[in-house]
Design a protein around this motif. Structure first.
Motif, mmCIF file in Angstrom:
data_model
loop_
_atom_site.group_PDB
_atom_site.id
_atom_site.type_symbol
_atom_site.label_atom_id
_atom_site.label_comp_id
_atom_site.label_asym_id
_atom_site.label_seq_id
_atom_site.Cartn_x
_atom_site.Cartn_y
_atom_site.Cartn_z
ATOM 1 N N ILE A 10 0.856 -1.188 0.000
ATOM 2 C CA ILE A 10 0.000 0.000 0.000
ATOM 3 C C ILE A 10 0.896 1.244 0.000
ATOM 4 N N ASP A 11 0.289 2.377 -0.367
ATOM 5 C CA ASP A 11 0.998 3.648 -0.197
ATOM 6 C C ASP A 11 0.977 3.962 1.293
ATOM 7 N N ILE A 12 2.134 4.214 1.860
ATOM 8 C CA ILE A 12 2.176 4.585 3.275
ATOM 9 C C ILE A 12 2.394 6.082 3.435
ATOM 10 N N GLY A 13 2.477 6.794 2.336
ATOM 11 C CA GLY A 13 2.648 8.239 2.418
ATOM 12 C C GLY A 13 3.118 8.807 1.101
ATOM 13 N N GLU A 14 3.585 10.027 1.183
ATOM 14 C CA GLU A 14 3.980 10.764 -0.014
ATOM 15 C C GLU A 14 5.127 11.670 0.386
ATOM 16 N N VAL A 15 6.169 11.749 -0.421
ATOM 17 C CA VAL A 15 7.297 12.621 -0.098
ATOM 18 C C VAL A 15 7.597 13.560 -1.264
ATOM 19 N N THR A 16 8.101 14.732 -0.925
ATOM 20 C CA THR A 16 8.583 15.658 -1.945
ATOM 21 C C THR A 16 10.052 15.335 -2.204
ATOM 22 N N LEU A 17 10.416 15.227 -3.475
ATOM 23 C CA LEU A 17 11.786 14.903 -3.847
ATOM 24 C C LEU A 17 12.277 15.868 -4.917
ATOM 25 N N THR A 18 13.592 16.039 -4.974
ATOM 26 C CA THR A 18 14.223 16.742 -6.085
ATOM 27 C C THR A 18 15.114 15.742 -6.804
ATOM 28 N N GLU A 19 14.940 15.662 -8.118
ATOM 29 C CA GLU A 19 15.718 14.715 -8.915
ATOM 30 C C GLU A 19 16.483 15.479 -9.987
ATOM 31 N N CYS A 20 17.758 15.161 -10.143
ATOM 32 C CA CYS A 20 18.557 15.792 -11.197
ATOM 33 C C CYS A 20 19.253 14.709 -12.003
ATOM 34 N N GLU A 21 19.065 14.760 -13.298
ATOM 35 C CA GLU A 21 19.776 13.848 -14.184
ATOM 36 C C GLU A 21 20.687 14.676 -15.066
ATOM 37 N N THR A 22 21.978 14.362 -15.006
ATOM 38 C CA THR A 22 22.885 15.083 -15.885
ATOM 39 C C THR A 22 23.204 14.231 -17.110
ATOM 40 N N VAL A 23 23.491 14.935 -18.187
ATOM 41 C CA VAL A 23 23.929 14.306 -19.428
ATOM 42 C C VAL A 23 25.380 14.753 -19.593
ATOM 43 N N ASN A 24 26.289 13.787 -19.609
ATOM 44 C CA ASN A 24 27.712 14.122 -19.556
ATOM 45 C C ASN A 24 28.438 13.696 -20.819
ATOM 46 N N GLN A 25 29.693 14.117 -20.857
ATOM 47 C CA GLN A 25 30.532 13.854 -22.025
ATOM 48 C C GLN A 25 30.426 12.386 -22.427
ATOM 49 N N PHE A 26 30.450 12.187 -23.736
ATOM 50 C CA PHE A 26 30.267 10.839 -24.236
ATOM 51 C C PHE A 26 31.575 10.077 -24.216
ATOM 52 N N LYS A 27 31.430 8.780 -24.299
ATOM 53 C CA LYS A 27 32.602 7.927 -24.451
ATOM 54 C C LYS A 27 32.223 6.831 -25.430
ATOM 55 N N GLY A 28 33.205 6.263 -26.037
ATOM 56 C CA GLY A 28 32.961 5.157 -26.923
ATOM 57 C C GLY A 28 34.136 4.216 -26.828
ATOM 58 N N SER A 29 33.970 3.036 -27.365
ATOM 59 C CA SER A 29 35.077 2.086 -27.343
ATOM 60 C C SER A 29 35.058 1.335 -28.671
ATOM 61 N N LYS A 30 35.939 0.339 -28.785
ATOM 62 C CA LYS A 30 35.982 -0.444 -30.032
ATOM 63 C C LYS A 30 34.662 -1.178 -30.236
#
Lengths: 362, 151
Positions: free
Chosen positions: A243-263
């Motif tokens: 069941i839902d036992i409550g509700e919380v306020t959250l702050t979420e941050c997703e960063t997009v960072n420099q790319f990388k690649g490989s063979k």
């Protein structure tokens, strides 16, 4: 080493009585209520909840009042109280995709489904003192507009669809818990994220800033920042369902960072993640930057010796209650330690003094 | 975890509503609707915490975010129905009211309680959410291109 010293009881009692009086301040000024702190100093309340690692706005407000506004002291009170409570269980991981967003912005995409929602932000204010607040008066109601129903999709989903960003692969490994087991190295990402979300905001901010200035540069964009409420669901053993036992306020941050690649893999963007209790935007962005810097090893990057890359350095110094406990203990009586140091210095000076006299004689 | 039946789903919905109800609201609506039935405690109201978890990257491996306060209790009506409550915060009175409603929803009084407690509570909480969503919507940016700089 410090030793027990007797004889200060009355001084301590009187000091605490004076502390209580100073906390109250001028009695001609109305006393603050817990509700006033909760409602009107809500960002301080949020910080105490995040770093105290206990979501309860009334308790955080009480702690702020008791601590005379010293937030680290308030966090200390919350941490101490938390240890007295039994733990009923752990929630299902919250679904931030189902967040009822007060704010949702992206620095990488202008037009995105769900739009750029500014929310109650300090951004774009002029940072000029508002003397109207010094006078009592009513605040007009904020304007309202019809909201579009439905969940707001995560920005990274769009990049995921094209395979341009690494995926956060679904996994149900039970996470380690640093409140139950001592923090040990190497720390996996789950443990690092737990330590970072309750870390000192100033420390996290300083480290994050260092990565921007070139110490472990990974060139972060704020892919998305969202603030809002999510339900917290927990399985109830006696019922056999969740069941839902409550509700919380959250702050979420997703960063997009420099790319990388490989063979074997084509170049793609990488990600940093921040998730913090309350409206705590500066902390969530800082957390995402530091999380990304700490991921150097799994992403095949070089360790360039930057503080933000060093998990041991970051995690063992990020907790302000551990830090302040050790820092402040040096003001407690160390009479015996100091006596021995004093003796040693006197002895060294005697020896040095004798030598000097001898040199002068020669 | 057993399969969630239709009855479980209905119960999950009202228990979830009661857990999030504002301070004192469930008790006020219950008392306005009818007298409280006799009951005995299976578990007197108890304050504790739940560790709230998140997922790395929103969808990846779980991690511990921090705890929240929770109050729980369980009771048995004199007619035998068992009511459970888990409510957010340190709210023993709210937990008692929630557990009573949970137990009474399993009796013949169910439809009356739904109309007098659950439906109004749901309406109030939905309205509060809509008010907040409306204020957020008013801060949505409407971009328009003014002048393009190329030529």
């Amino acid at each position: 080493m410090y030793v027990a010293v007797k004889g200060g009881e009355r001084a301590i009692e009187n000091a605490h009585a004076w502390l209580a009086e100073e906390r109250r301040g001028d009695r001609d000024v109305a006393e603050l209520s817990i509700a006033q702190i909760r409602e009107q100093l809500s960002l301080a309340v949020n910080r105490v909840m995040a770093e105290g690692s206990l979501y309860d706005p009334d308790l955080a407000a009480l702690a702020i009042k008791q601590a005379r506004g010293d937030l680290i002291e308030a966090i200390f009170l919350i941490r101490a109280y938390r240890t007295t409570l039994p733990r009923f269980g752990a929630s299902e991981p919250v679904d931030t995709g189902a967040m009822a967003c007060d704010r949702r912005i992206s620095a990488t995409f202008k037009d995105l489904p769900g739009g750029q929602v500014l929310g109650p932000t300090f951004d774009y204010t002029h940072r000029l003192l508002d003397f109207k607040l010094a006078a009592e008066g009513e605040t007009p109601a904020a304007p309202s507009r019809v909201a579009e129903p439905g969940d707001v999709p995560h920005v990274t989903e769009f990049l995921n669809r094209e395979g341009l960003i690494e995926e956060a692969v679904h996994d149900d490994t039970p996470p380690p818990d640093l409140t139950r087991e001592p923090l040990e190295m190497p720390a996996d990402r789950a443990l690092r994220l737990q330590a970072l979300t309750r870390s000192d905001e100033g420390f996290a901010l300083g480290l994050a800033y260092s990565t921007q200035r070139g110490y472990a540069r990974n060139h972060a964009f704020v892919g998305e920042l969202r603030i809002g409420t999510v339900p917290v669901e927990m399985e109830i053993p006696e019922l056999g369902f969740a069941i839902d036992i409550g509700e919380v306020t959250l702050t979420e941050c997703e960063t997009v960072n420099q790319f990388k690649g490989s063979k074997t893999e084509p170049p793609q963007f990488t990600r940093g993640y921040g998730l913090v209790f309350g409206q705590t935007e500066r902390k969530a962005i800082s957390m995402a930057l530091v999380d990304r810097a700490l991921r150097w090893e799994e992403l095949g990057e070089d360790f360039v010796g930057a503080p933000a890359q060093d998990a041991e350095f970051v995690l063992y110094h990020a907790d302000n209650i551990q830090a302040t406990g050790f820092l402040e203990h040096i003001k407690l009586p160390h009479y015996v330690d100091f006596q021995s140091e004093l003796e040693l210095v006197r002895k060294l000076r005697r020896e040095a003094g004798a030598d000097q006299v001898q040199e002068a004689a020669e | 975890m057993k399969d969630t039946t239709h009855d479980d789903l209905a119960r999950k919905t009202w228990m979830s509503l009661l857990a999030r109800a504002p301070e004192g609201r469930a008790a006020a609506l219950l008392d306005a609707a009818q007298a409280r039935p006799a009951f005995t405690w299976l578990r007197a109201p108890e304050i504790g915490t739940t560790m709230v978890r998140g997922r790395a990257g929103g969808t990846g491996a779980p991690f511990n975010l921090g705890e929240m306060t929770v109050t729980r209790c369980a009771l048995t009506l004199s007619t035998g129905e068992v009511g459970h409550a888990y409510v957010q915060g340190r709210r023993k009175g709210c937990a008692e009211a929630a557990a009573l409603v949970d137990a009474m929803m399993q009796t013949d009084a169910g439809p009356v309680l739904r109309a007098s407690v659950l439906d109004p509570l749901d309406a109030e909480m939905t309205a509060a959410k809509a008010t907040r969503a409306g204020k957020a919507a008013a801060t949505k940016v409407d971009f328009f291109t003014m002048v393009r700089g190329e030529d």
